[in-house]
Design an enzyme around this catalytic site. Structure first.
Site, mmCIF file in Angstrom:
data_model
loop_
_atom_site.group_PDB
_atom_site.id
_atom_site.type_symbol
_atom_site.label_atom_id
_atom_site.label_comp_id
_atom_site.label_asym_id
_atom_site.label_seq_id
_atom_site.Cartn_x
_atom_site.Cartn_y
_atom_site.Cartn_z
ATOM 1 N N GLY A 199 0.770 -1.244 0.000
ATOM 2 C CA GLY A 199 0.000 0.000 0.000
ATOM 3 C C GLY A 199 0.796 1.286 0.000
ATOM 4 O O GLY A 199 0.383 2.280 -0.573
ATOM 5 N N GLU A 208 4.032 4.203 6.196
ATOM 6 C CA GLU A 208 2.810 3.404 5.993
ATOM 7 C C GLU A 208 1.773 4.242 5.243
ATOM 8 O O GLU A 208 1.775 5.467 5.328
ATOM 9 C CB GLU A 208 2.224 2.986 7.350
ATOM 10 N N ASP A 209 0.876 3.564 4.541
ATOM 11 C CA ASP A 209 -0.232 4.254 3.903
ATOM 12 C C ASP A 209 -1.313 4.578 4.933
ATOM 13 O O ASP A 209 -1.849 5.674 4.978
ATOM 14 C CB ASP A 209 -0.808 3.419 2.745
ATOM 15 N N ASP A 250 -4.574 1.397 10.904
ATOM 16 C CA ASP A 250 -5.964 1.094 11.265
ATOM 17 C C ASP A 250 -5.991 0.537 12.688
ATOM 18 O O ASP A 250 -6.134 1.289 13.651
ATOM 19 C CB ASP A 250 -6.515 0.114 10.218
ATOM 20 N N LYS A 286 -6.662 5.898 11.456
ATOM 21 C CA LYS A 286 -8.034 5.688 11.930
ATOM 22 C C LYS A 286 -8.050 5.621 13.454
ATOM 23 O O LYS A 286 -7.086 5.138 14.047
ATOM 24 C CB LYS A 286 -8.577 4.356 11.382
ATOM 25 N N ASP A 326 -5.961 -0.586 -1.506
ATOM 26 C CA ASP A 326 -6.750 -1.485 -2.356
ATOM 27 C C ASP A 326 -7.980 -2.040 -1.652
ATOM 28 O O ASP A 326 -8.088 -2.002 -0.418
ATOM 29 C CB ASP A 326 -5.890 -2.675 -2.796
ATOM 30 N N ARG A 328 -5.855 0.553 -6.374
ATOM 31 C CA ARG A 328 -4.593 1.201 -5.958
ATOM 32 C C ARG A 328 -4.206 2.339 -6.900
ATOM 33 O O ARG A 328 -3.512 3.270 -6.518
ATOM 34 C CB ARG A 328 -3.446 0.181 -5.952
HETATM 35 P P1 IMP Z 1 -3.534 -2.332 10.695
HETATM 36 O O1 IMP Z 1 -2.535 -3.408 11.021
HETATM 37 O O2 IMP Z 1 -4.944 -2.743 11.090
HETATM 38 O O3 IMP Z 1 -3.167 -0.982 11.246
HETATM 39 O O4 IMP Z 1 -3.640 -2.227 9.129
HETATM 40 C C1 IMP Z 1 -2.577 -1.900 8.343
HETATM 41 C C2 IMP Z 1 -2.770 -2.297 6.902
HETATM 42 O O5 IMP Z 1 -4.108 -2.717 6.574
HETATM 43 C C3 IMP Z 1 -2.509 -1.111 6.030
HETATM 44 O O6 IMP Z 1 -1.147 -0.992 5.715
HETATM 45 C C4 IMP Z 1 -3.359 -1.388 4.811
HETATM 46 O O7 IMP Z 1 -2.644 -2.206 3.903
HETATM 47 C C5 IMP Z 1 -4.527 -2.170 5.354
HETATM 48 N N1 IMP Z 1 -5.704 -1.290 5.593
HETATM 49 C C6 IMP Z 1 -6.150 -0.814 6.780
HETATM 50 N N2 IMP Z 1 -7.240 -0.051 6.624
HETATM 51 C C7 IMP Z 1 -7.475 -0.031 5.291
HETATM 52 C C8 IMP Z 1 -8.480 0.645 4.476
HETATM 53 O O8 IMP Z 1 -9.368 1.369 4.940
HETATM 54 N N3 IMP Z 1 -8.371 0.431 3.136
HETATM 55 C C9 IMP Z 1 -7.420 -0.347 2.553
HETATM 56 N N4 IMP Z 1 -6.471 -0.986 3.285
HETATM 57 C C10 IMP Z 1 -6.503 -0.822 4.637
#
Ligand code: IMP
Length: 195
Positions: free
Chosen positions: A63, A118-119, A122, A150, A178, A184
């Site tokens: 991402g 990071e993109d 979450d 988020k 994505d 993307r």
């Molecule tokens: P985390 O580990 O839950 O913080 O998520 C991290 C990864 O999940 C990010 O690097 C994204 O690749 C993916 N991700 C989290 N939220 C989204 C979203 O809203 N759209 C698309 N990808 C997401």
């Protein structure tokens, strides 16, 4: 979760312009112009704070490839780049909670100024995983950049140093992000339309 608040901006409300992706409706949320302007601010801040040093940017695939390419061009001091790849959401909109490393970093990070890019953060589990991996290399310093943040991640114990935009807890696509590997390539970021 700690963030450098003055480098965080709350994203504006979604617009009425919609697109359909994987059968679901999304609203135009952050335009390419808004993203670029924010990245320029972050690039300038990094260039000032790391003046006289050569940080290494660690981009988290897939991402973050787009945000990394753009942010790197707003950094005016010498810097290097390397990539790591983590397991993604798969085709789902909700994190599985299991983070695995699909590609390891190649560079030697010992004694280096490392900036993880990071993109989106979450749940924060991926960033937590990455920071633990990075710490094991004994870097001189370790900081984090994420374009989007988020509120779900607030329970996770990681520090976000540079945040592009705080966004609501809704799925977003575009600009590297994505949905089942699709979207993307969209230049703008779109947010799931709940209605
Ligand atoms: P985390 O580990 O839950 O913080 O998520 C991290 C990864 O999940 C990010 O690097 C994204 O690749 C993916 N991700 C989290 N939220 C989204 C979203 O809203 N759209 C698309 N990808 C997401």
């Amino acid at each position: 979760m700690a963030t450098t608040r003055d480098l965080t901006e709350t994203a504006p409300p979604a617009t009425d312009e919609t697109i359909t992706c994987q059968g679901e409706r999304f609203r135009l949320y952050l335009t390419d112009e808004a993203i670029q302007s924010r990245l320029q601010e972050i690039g300038t801040a990094i260039s000032e704070e790391y003046e006289g040093r050569t940080p290494i940017l660690v981009s988290v695939l897939n991402g973050a490839f787009m945000v990394t390419a753009d942010l790197m061009r707003y950094i005016t001091i010498d810097c290097e780049i390397d990539f790591m790849k983590l397991s993604s959401y798969g085709d789902e909109k909700v994190s599985s909670g299991n983070v695995t490393e699909l590609k390891r970093i190649d560079a030697n990070l010992q004694g280096r100024d490392v900036i993880v890019i990071e993109d989106i953060v979450d749940t924060g589990l991926s960033m937590q995983f990455i920071l633990k991996k990075m710490q094991a290399h004994n870097p001189a310093s370790l900081r984090t950049v994420t374009l989007l943040h988020k509120p779900t991640s607030n329970d996770t114990d990681v520090t976000l140093d540079y945040v592009g935009f705080d966004i609501p807890d809704l799925f977003v696509i575009g600009y590297g992000l994505d949905y089942g590997q699709i979207a993307r390539n969209l230049p703008h970021i779109y947010i799931l339309d709940e209605e």
